[in-house]
Design a protein around this motif. Structure first.
Motif, PDB file in Angstrom:
ATOM      1  N   GLN A 292     -13.867  11.920 -18.590  1.00  0.00           N
ATOM      2  CA  GLN A 292     -14.311  10.539 -18.462  1.00  0.00           C
ATOM      3  C   GLN A 292     -13.163   9.557 -18.690  1.00  0.00           C
ATOM      4  N   GLN A 293     -12.040   9.855 -18.035  1.00  0.00           N
ATOM      5  CA  GLN A 293     -10.852   9.020 -18.154  1.00  0.00           C
ATOM      6  C   GLN A 293     -10.512   8.425 -16.788  1.00  0.00           C
ATOM      7  N   ARG A 294      -9.949   7.227 -16.803  1.00  0.00           N
ATOM      8  CA  ARG A 294      -9.515   6.565 -15.565  1.00  0.00           C
ATOM      9  C   ARG A 294      -8.093   6.034 -15.766  1.00  0.00           C
ATOM     10  N   TYR A 295      -7.238   6.334 -14.790  1.00  0.00           N
ATOM     11  CA  TYR A 295      -5.842   5.895 -14.831  1.00  0.00           C
ATOM     12  C   TYR A 295      -5.595   4.997 -13.616  1.00  0.00           C
ATOM     13  N   VAL A 296      -5.219   3.756 -13.882  1.00  0.00           N
ATOM     14  CA  VAL A 296      -4.984   2.762 -12.833  1.00  0.00           C
ATOM     15  C   VAL A 296      -3.480   2.690 -12.586  1.00  0.00           C
ATOM     16  N   VAL A 297      -3.058   3.087 -11.379  1.00  0.00           N
ATOM     17  CA  VAL A 297      -1.636   3.181 -11.044  1.00  0.00           C
ATOM     18  C   VAL A 297      -1.211   1.913 -10.310  1.00  0.00           C
ATOM     19  N   TYR A 298      -0.226   1.255 -10.870  1.00  0.00           N
ATOM     20  CA  TYR A 298       0.369   0.042 -10.279  1.00  0.00           C
ATOM     21  C   TYR A 298       1.751   0.442  -9.784  1.00  0.00           C
ATOM     22  N   ALA A 299       1.876   0.702  -8.471  1.00  0.00           N
ATOM     23  CA  ALA A 299       3.140   1.187  -7.890  1.00  0.00           C
ATOM     24  C   ALA A 299       3.960   0.004  -7.384  1.00  0.00           C
TER      25      ALA A 299
ATOM     26  N   GLU B  12       0.439   9.933   3.369  1.00  0.00           N
ATOM     27  CA  GLU B  12       1.092  11.184   2.990  1.00  0.00           C
ATOM     28  C   GLU B  12       1.303  11.257   1.487  1.00  0.00           C
ATOM     29  N   VAL B  13       1.720  10.136   0.875  1.00  0.00           N
ATOM     30  CA  VAL B  13       1.940  10.116  -0.575  1.00  0.00           C
ATOM     31  C   VAL B  13       0.630  10.324  -1.320  1.00  0.00           C
ATOM     32  N   VAL B  14      -0.431   9.645  -0.890  1.00  0.00           N
ATOM     33  CA  VAL B  14      -1.736   9.788  -1.539  1.00  0.00           C
ATOM     34  C   VAL B  14      -2.229  11.226  -1.436  1.00  0.00           C
ATOM     35  N   GLU B  15      -2.071  11.832  -0.262  1.00  0.00           N
ATOM     36  CA  GLU B  15      -2.526  13.208  -0.076  1.00  0.00           C
ATOM     37  C   GLU B  15      -1.700  14.164  -0.929  1.00  0.00           C
ATOM     38  N   SER B  16      -0.401  13.888  -1.080  1.00  0.00           N
ATOM     39  CA  SER B  16       0.447  14.743  -1.912  1.00  0.00           C
ATOM     40  C   SER B  16       0.000  14.692  -3.370  1.00  0.00           C
ATOM     41  N   ILE B  17      -0.309  13.508  -3.875  1.00  0.00           N
ATOM     42  CA  ILE B  17      -0.780  13.386  -5.262  1.00  0.00           C
ATOM     43  C   ILE B  17      -2.130  14.068  -5.423  1.00  0.00           C
TER      44      ILE B  17
ATOM     45  N   GLN C   6       0.847  -1.187   0.000  1.00  0.00           N
ATOM     46  CA  GLN C   6       0.000   0.000   0.000  1.00  0.00           C
ATOM     47  C   GLN C   6       0.884   1.239   0.000  1.00  0.00           C
ATOM     48  N   LEU C   7       0.306   2.358  -0.402  1.00  0.00           N
ATOM     49  CA  LEU C   7       1.012   3.638  -0.358  1.00  0.00           C
ATOM     50  C   LEU C   7       0.653   4.362   0.928  1.00  0.00           C
TER      51      LEU C   7
END
Length: 420
Positions: free
Chosen positions: A160-167, A124-129, A120-121
């Protein structure tokens, strides 16, 4: 027994010393401690083995010492066993820890080879993004129907775009080092989870603040849209999502423009729809160089090449009444945007239709412009169209006349068939 124990302790002492010289940190200290205990065990075992190796001497003093050592053999063996056991007491937990660490390293290596993501991220990282892309909606730790994990899902409601981030860690993305290939298993997992969540796959390998960001498409043949790999900080990931959003916006606008053009063509039989302005010719003439203005507004509509091209593009349809211009000499080319000039300086002398015999006129060389500067050529043609010379014919009268002509032709054909 004492001799065997002594040899075993000495062998372990040699091994511990060799390991301590080549190891570092905590492992070297542990090897030295183990060596100290084995040195003590070897000393006690060696002293206890002396009475067995040396025959009892005849001298009274030496014989007394021999008897004393023989009596102390059990104690010496006990002390040696205690030292040997103390060394093992330190060694066995270390071996267990080493085995556990090795198993964990093997599991980590297997996860790395599979291209596994971060569990998981951090919040803090999620809030920064989220702060870097406030116009988008972020969801952390999403799972598809098959249980595959995506670290982030970024939704753009406007496009109407979705970006799935695989970190994933960089060593999972590039398991063979910086110069090695991208892990295909990581790319495949990112594609699968993106398909499960119906979004565009992005592989993100966070870098330290000192690292240089880099972005590139995943190599090889993959499903569309192709997975994009970004090695950088959280701000670079947010900028990438904004960039993709901008591209989607541009594609949407072009798609809407094409659709509007298609609808316009369905509602309008003309295939050539010129650019139009309300600027009067007298006003536009004052804004530009006179010669350049006249070359386009006066000479170009009379050029045989231009007339032929405009007729073909319009299909001989009049721009005013949308009727066929028949015969062709009943039509002419007119300017729909007088606020335009000819930017081609090349000229040619042409004898125009209707001019005095043998008299040629200097005209812009539109044929040369067509091949050498097509962008200038098209800018002129987009401001010209084809119309009836004079007033357009009445469509209803033409329809009645055509109907009467067809009726007469049918009657004549019937009469010819009866005479036969």
């Amino acid at each position: 027994m004492s001799v065997s124990a002594t040899l075993l302790s000495l062998l372990l002492l040699l091994l511990a010393g060799h390991y301590a010289r080549h190891a570092g940190g905590l492992n070297a200290a542990l090897a030295r401690d183990f060596g100290y205990w084995q040195r003590g065990a070897a000393a006690f075992f060696a002293i206890g083995a002396l009475p067995q190796l040396i025959a009892r001497p005849e001298l009274e003093m030496a014989a007394a010492i021999h008897r004393g050592l023989s009596a102390l053999v059990p104690l010496l063996l006990l002390l040696g066993a205690v030292c040997f056991g103390a060394g093992l007491h330190k060694l066995i937990p270390a071996l267990k820890r080493y085995r556990a660490q090795r198993e964990q390293a093997q599991r980590q290596q297997q996860i790395a080879r599979r291209g596994g993501p971060y569990p998981q991220l951090s919040a803090e990282v999620v809030e920064s993004i989220r702060q870097c892309a406030p116009e988008m909606t972020l969801q952390a730790d999403r799972y598809d129907a098959a249980g595959r994990h995506a670290n982030l899902v970024i939704d753009s409601e406007e496009e109407q775009q979705r970006y799935v981030v695989y970190a994933l860690p960089r060593e999972h993305l590039l398991p063979d080092g910086d110069n090695g290939p991208v892990n295909p298993n990581a790319v495949q997992q990112a594609v699968e989870v993106a398909q499960g969540l119906e979004g565009r796959p992005i592989l993100w390998a966070p870098l330290s603040p000192q690292g240089s960001p880099v972005g590139y498409y995943a190599p090889g043949e993959t499903a569309e849209p192709r997975p994009y790999i970004i090695e950088g900080k959280d701000v670079h990931l947010a900028e990438l999502a904004k960039k993709f959003d901008l591209v989607a916006r541009s594609e949407r606008r072009r798609r809407e423009a094409r659709e509007a053009e298609r609808r316009a063509k369905e509602d309008d039989p003309r295939s050539h729809i010129p650019i139009r302005t309300e600027t009067r010719a007298e006003v536009a003439k004052q804004r530009h160089d006179r010669d350049s203005w006249e070359r386009f507004n006066i000479l170009a509509p009379r050029h045989p090449h231009i007339i032929d091209v405009i007729r073909r593009r319009t299909g001989d349809l009049c721009d005013r009444c949308l009727q066929q211009v028949v015969p062709e000499d009943n039509g002419k080319v007119v300017v729909t945007d007088h606020d335009h000039i000819c930017k081609n300086e090349a000229s040619v002398r042409i004898a125009l239709d209707g001019s005095q015999q043998g008299a040629a006129q200097t005209m812009p060389d539109c044929s040369q412009c067509h091949y050498e500067t097509p962008e200038l050529y098209e800018s002129c043609l987009s401001r010209l169209t084809w119309v009836h010379r004079g007033e357009c014919p009445d469509a209803e009268e033409d329809a009645e006349r055509d109907a009467e002509f067809d009726r007469r032709e049918k009657l004549a054909e019937l009469g010819r068939s009866l005479h036969q």
